[in-house]
Motif scaffolding. Structure first.
Motif, PDB file in Angstrom:
ATOM      1  N   HIS A  39      -1.936  -0.623  -5.556  1.00  0.00           N
ATOM      2  CA  HIS A  39      -2.528  -0.823  -4.113  1.00  0.00           C
ATOM      3  C   HIS A  39      -2.715   0.570  -3.533  1.00  0.00           C
ATOM      4  N   SER A  94      -6.107  -3.717  -3.622  1.00  0.00           N
ATOM      5  CA  SER A  94      -5.219  -4.171  -4.605  1.00  0.00           C
ATOM      6  C   SER A  94      -5.703  -5.008  -6.736  1.00  0.00           C
ATOM      7  N   GLU A 121       0.438  -1.031   0.050  1.00  0.00           N
ATOM      8  CA  GLU A 121      -0.047  -0.213   0.330  1.00  0.00           C
ATOM      9  C   GLU A 121       0.736   0.929   0.192  1.00  0.00           C
TER      10      GLU A 121
END
Lengths: 116, 118
Positions: A71, A77, A52
């Motif tokens: 992401h 994602s 992320e």
């Protein structure tokens, strides 16, 4: 709990088009998600690690320009197969690591991609 | 790099029997995790059992247990009182801890197709 949703489950596309596959952790946060590829009657091969807020890490031999990973949030994602060709036809599976739960990963149900 | 070897492509047993699936691995890591995943015809990956390498005690989950031999780098799965619903592909998998404290990807063996006969 710990459900991972993957969409679509099956997609058919024409050669040269791009396809996006989504992987969502429905009831937990996942800083790290993974994308695997599985050929018929074969094992799962790790393609890339999706983090992320940062760039994905690709395994050796995986074309990062062909398989774009984003992401953007702690629960989503995406894998985009760009300019898909018949050899990209495969079963793609994502997994999400449950933050704070050590080693456990939870898997989506997979996406079957058929490129005509 | 790690490798995981499953030497039994297919096994077939009668319902209610006990079956053992073998798995060996190669790594230079001292701390790692080992898993058995089940993949039924739906292709949904299901975690069967997990073992942490620093724990000497073998993991058990109801009818499923492992025989973890760290020195031999062996990690077999025993299924007791097998049931028809146990029919599936079984994958042995290895994971080393991520240096950042998060997670690393899994390295899978080629799988064993287990068939439970009625």
């Amino acid at each position: 709990g710990a459900v991972v949703s993957q969409h679509p489950s099956w997609v058919i596309c024409k050669s040269g088009t791009s396809v996006k596959i989504e992987c969502r952790s429905l009831d937990f946060q996942a800083t790290t998600m993974f994308w695997y590829r599985q050929f018929p009657k074969q094992s799962l091969m790790l393609m890339a690690t999706s983090n992320e807020g940062s760039k994905a890490t690709y395994e050796q031999g995986v074309e990062k320009d062909k398989f774009l990973i984003n992401h953007a949030s702690l629960t989503l994602s995406t894998l985009t197969v760009t300019s898909a060709h018949p050899e990209d036809s495969s079963f793609y599976i994502c997994s999400a690591h449950l933050d704070g739960r050590g080693s456990i990963q939870y898997f989506g149900a997979g996406t079957r991609l058929s490129v005509l | 790099a790690q490798t995981v070897t499953q030497s039994q492509p297919e096994m077939s047993v009668q319902e209610a029997e006990t079956v053992t699936l073998s798995c060996t691995y190669d790594t230079s890591e001292n701390n790692y995790y080992l898993f058995w995943y089940k993949q039924p015809p739906s292709r949904q990956m299901i975690l069967v059992i997990r073992q942490e390498a620093y724990k000497q005690q073998n993991a058990t989950e109801n009818r499923f247990s492992v025989n973890f031999q760290k020195a031999a780098k062996s990690f077999s799965l025993k299924i007791s009182d097998s049931q028809l619903g146990d029919t599936a592909m079984y994958f042995c998998a290895f994971m080393k801890p991520s240096t950042g404290g998060g997670a690393d990807g899994l390295t899978f063996g080629k799988g064993t197709h287990l068939i439970i006969q009625p």
